[in-house]
Write a protein that holds these residues in place. Structure first.
Motif, PDB file in Angstrom:
ATOM      1  N   LEU A 128       0.939  -1.339  -0.038  1.00  0.00           N
ATOM      2  CA  LEU A 128       0.034   0.119   0.037  1.00  0.00           C
ATOM      3  C   LEU A 128       0.832   1.440   0.049  1.00  0.00           C
ATOM      4  O   LEU A 128       0.345   2.347   0.110  1.00  0.00           O
ATOM      5  N   HIS A 131       1.170   4.771  -1.931  1.00  0.00           N
ATOM      6  CA  HIS A 131      -0.119   5.444  -2.454  1.00  0.00           C
ATOM      7  C   HIS A 131      -1.064   5.592  -1.220  1.00  0.00           C
ATOM      8  O   HIS A 131      -1.928   6.598  -1.446  1.00  0.00           O
ATOM      9  N   ILE A 132      -1.169   4.788  -0.477  1.00  0.00           N
ATOM     10  CA  ILE A 132      -2.102   4.788   0.599  1.00  0.00           C
ATOM     11  C   ILE A 132      -1.295   5.046   2.016  1.00  0.00           C
ATOM     12  O   ILE A 132      -1.642   6.110   2.908  1.00  0.00           O
ATOM     13  N   GLU A 242     -11.941   0.026   3.530  1.00  0.00           N
ATOM     14  CA  GLU A 242     -11.821   1.502   3.444  1.00  0.00           C
ATOM     15  C   GLU A 242     -13.053   1.643   4.590  1.00  0.00           C
ATOM     16  O   GLU A 242     -13.942   0.869   4.804  1.00  0.00           O
TER      17      GLU A 242
ATOM     18  N   ARG B 121      -7.790  -1.045  -2.775  1.00  0.00           N
ATOM     19  CA  ARG B 121      -6.724   0.086  -2.362  1.00  0.00           C
ATOM     20  C   ARG B 121      -5.365  -0.510  -2.759  1.00  0.00           C
ATOM     21  O   ARG B 121      -4.401   0.596  -3.162  1.00  0.00           O
TER      22      ARG B 121
END
Lengths: 327, 217
Positions: A128, A131-132, A242, B121
């Motif tokens: 991740l 970008h996250i 999410e 994600r």
């Protein structure tokens, strides 16, 4: 879930854990008798059967649960961060085994535990990044989780030293049971099933521990393994999903800390049964809160988009009905 | 050999060489013809950009071994170029946003986006890059690499080239492709039966229909 899935996902992990525990106990008995003969009647250490086996037992018993969950389609290091379960099991199995042999060296023990928990982060989260989760956040997460869970493991490990075998596994059983609903309502069904696989492992420990109570310990690597396995599911639920509420996962993460409540009970022999009861109730309270809050906080179903079209006013509906009757 | 004979031999050799060059060199008209064919092929191989409004990506999957339910992706982008007379020169490149999955139930859509399924994600896109297009009867076979969930697999889709036209003066073309995948091949195994068949909570086979309308660039 059919019979084969239940067998492989729940029964087999329990059987593997039970067999490994029994095997470790037999090895311990053998070594003890040899030592007793060698010492020619001198007093021998009571020791602990298979303290070195607890972490490998957890790792090996969890493996079939993961494999069956993935329909036998798996690779050791997949690109998908949510499927990197086997590397974590290998890490906790090996590191837990090493910890069991160096546990007397406190700084090394603490450093190893922190390294294992940070390692779980560094196995699971990098897909991740950035970008996250930015690189800085990833490092901070690894350090924070490493230190935080090492402190948690220290407290739980202390309880594992005081409450042996069946008692300690019984204290953590509510935690493993609550992991299923807590992770499921957090939107992570695979984690719920994997977390639930800890239930038969703990039950197997309880069964074996009932026979060899004083000789079994989950300390020395076992606590680290249990916490690290659950940590991975918490990380996946929190970072890959999410809008996952953090509170239930946090409560599930710290629930084993309730076992430390057993340390509050004075250490008299006649109260030996009281420690696991007190610890178990504390664990159950926190783990139950985790499952309940996951249920309460789970995102509510949005309005059905098809129901957004306003219904016809009653007068118009009546008119249309009358028109239909005339035609 | 005297001087005259040498000149004669040289002349004959020169004439032969010139003749050989003349034979080997296409005539002006032949060159023009070839150029014209190439130009026609290039002209017919127009590139179309996906018209998102009139493009559908629909998938169907077995539920509990008793029925099929269907969903769609609402965000697809990409372009294609294709000439039915010269299918080998065709090219198809698409990306689909995984978080645009839509099954008419917001709870289920959210779950499909998460770690158990599409893992949006980490993998925000599904991509398809064609590697070969070939004729198969009155249809075509579209071969390419499908990347989904961190795994890339070669797939073959049956493609029905529907045709070309003009929409408000803009050249348009469209096709419909159908193919199936095993979701376990892409590491998507939540609620999969332990035998990898169709009898689990969700089946293994996913049937897809991709109906694309493209507008010329």
């Amino acid at each position: 879930m059919n019979a084969i899935e239940i067998l492989l996902g729940f029964v087999v992990p329990g059987v593997i854990a039970g067999v490994l525990w029994l095997g470790a106990w037999l090895v311990w008995r053998l070594l003890r008798s040899e030592r007793a003969e060698g010492d020619a009647g001198e007093k021998t250490s009571s020791g602990a059967a298979g303290a070195w086996m607890s972490a490998p037992a957890v790792a090996l018993a969890m493996t079939p649960a993961f494999v069956v969950l993935n329909g036998y389609h798996w690779t050791f290091w997949p690109a998908n961060g949510t499927l990197r379960v086997l590397p974590v099991l290998a890490l906790v199995g090996v590191a837990g085994l090493i910890e069991s042999f160096v546990w007397k060296i406190a700084p090394l023990r603490h450093a190893m535990r922190a390294g294992v928990f940070a390692g779980v982060v560094l196995i699971t989260i990098p897909p991740l990044s950035p970008h996250i989760v930015s690189t800085e956040q990833l490092i901070a997460l690894a350090v924070g989780v490493g230190v935080g869970f090492a402190l948690l493991a220290h407290a739980v490990d202390a309880a594992a030293h005081r409450v042996r075998g069946a008692g300690f596994a019984g204290m953590l059983l509510p935690w493993a049971i609550a992991a299923g609903p807590a992770l499921f309502f957090s939107g992570y069904a695979n984690g719920a099933r994997l977390g639930s696989a800890l239930v038969p492992i703990l039950i197997a420990t309880i069964v074996v521990g009932l026979f060899f109570y004083r000789q079994m310990r989950f300390a020395r690597g076992g606590v680290t393994a249990l916490l690290a396995v659950m940590l991975q599911y918490l990380l996946i639920a929190q970072f890959y999903n999410e809008n996952t509420p953090t509170l239930p996962l946090l409560l599930l993460g710290i629930a084993p800390l309730g076992a430390a409540a057993a340390l509050l009970v004075p250490g008299k022999q006649e109260r030996v049964w009281l420690r696991p009861v007190v610890g178990g109730v504390a664990v159950a309270a926190i783990a139950g809160a985790a499952a309940y809050s996951a249920w309460m906080l789970k995102p509510k179903e949005a309005e059905n988009p098809w129901a957004m079209v306003p219904a016809a006013p009653p007068a118009l509906a009546a008119q249309q009905s009358a028109d239909a009757d005339r035609s | 050999m005297n001087k005259t004979a040498a000149i004669a031999v040289s002349s004959l050799a020169g004439i032969a060489a010139i003749a050989a060059i003349a034979v080997a060199t296409p005539s002006r008209s032949a060159v023009e013809g070839l150029a014209s064919t190439a130009q026609t092929a290039t002209l017919n191989l127009r590139t179309y950009k996906v018209d998102k409004v009139h493009t559908s990506v629909i998938f169907g999957i077995r539920h509990q071994g008793v029925t099929n339910f269907y969903g769609r992706f609402n965000e697809i982008d990409g372009e294609f170029s294709f000439d039915p007379e010269n299918p080998g020169a065709g090219s198809f490149n698409f990306t689909i946003a995984t978080n645009s999955v839509d099954t008419g139930n917001s709870d289920r859509d959210r779950h499909l986006r998460q770690a158990d399924f599409f893992n949006s994600r980490q993998f925000p896109q599904i991509t398809f890059r064609s590697t070969e297009v070939r004729r198969s009867g009155d249809k075509f076979e579209l071969v390419g690499d499908l990347s989904l969930h961190g795994v890339t697999k070669r797939i073959t889709a049956e493609m029905d080239w529907i045709g070309t036209g003009s929409i408000r003066g803009t050249p348009a073309a469209g096709f419909e492709a159908r193919f199936s995948i095993k979701r376990s091949d892409f590491g998507m195994t939540t609620y999969l039966a332990s035998d990898g068949g169709e009898g689990g909570g969700l089946g293994n086979t996913v049937n897809l229909i991709v109906a694309v309308e493209g507008l010329a660039n």
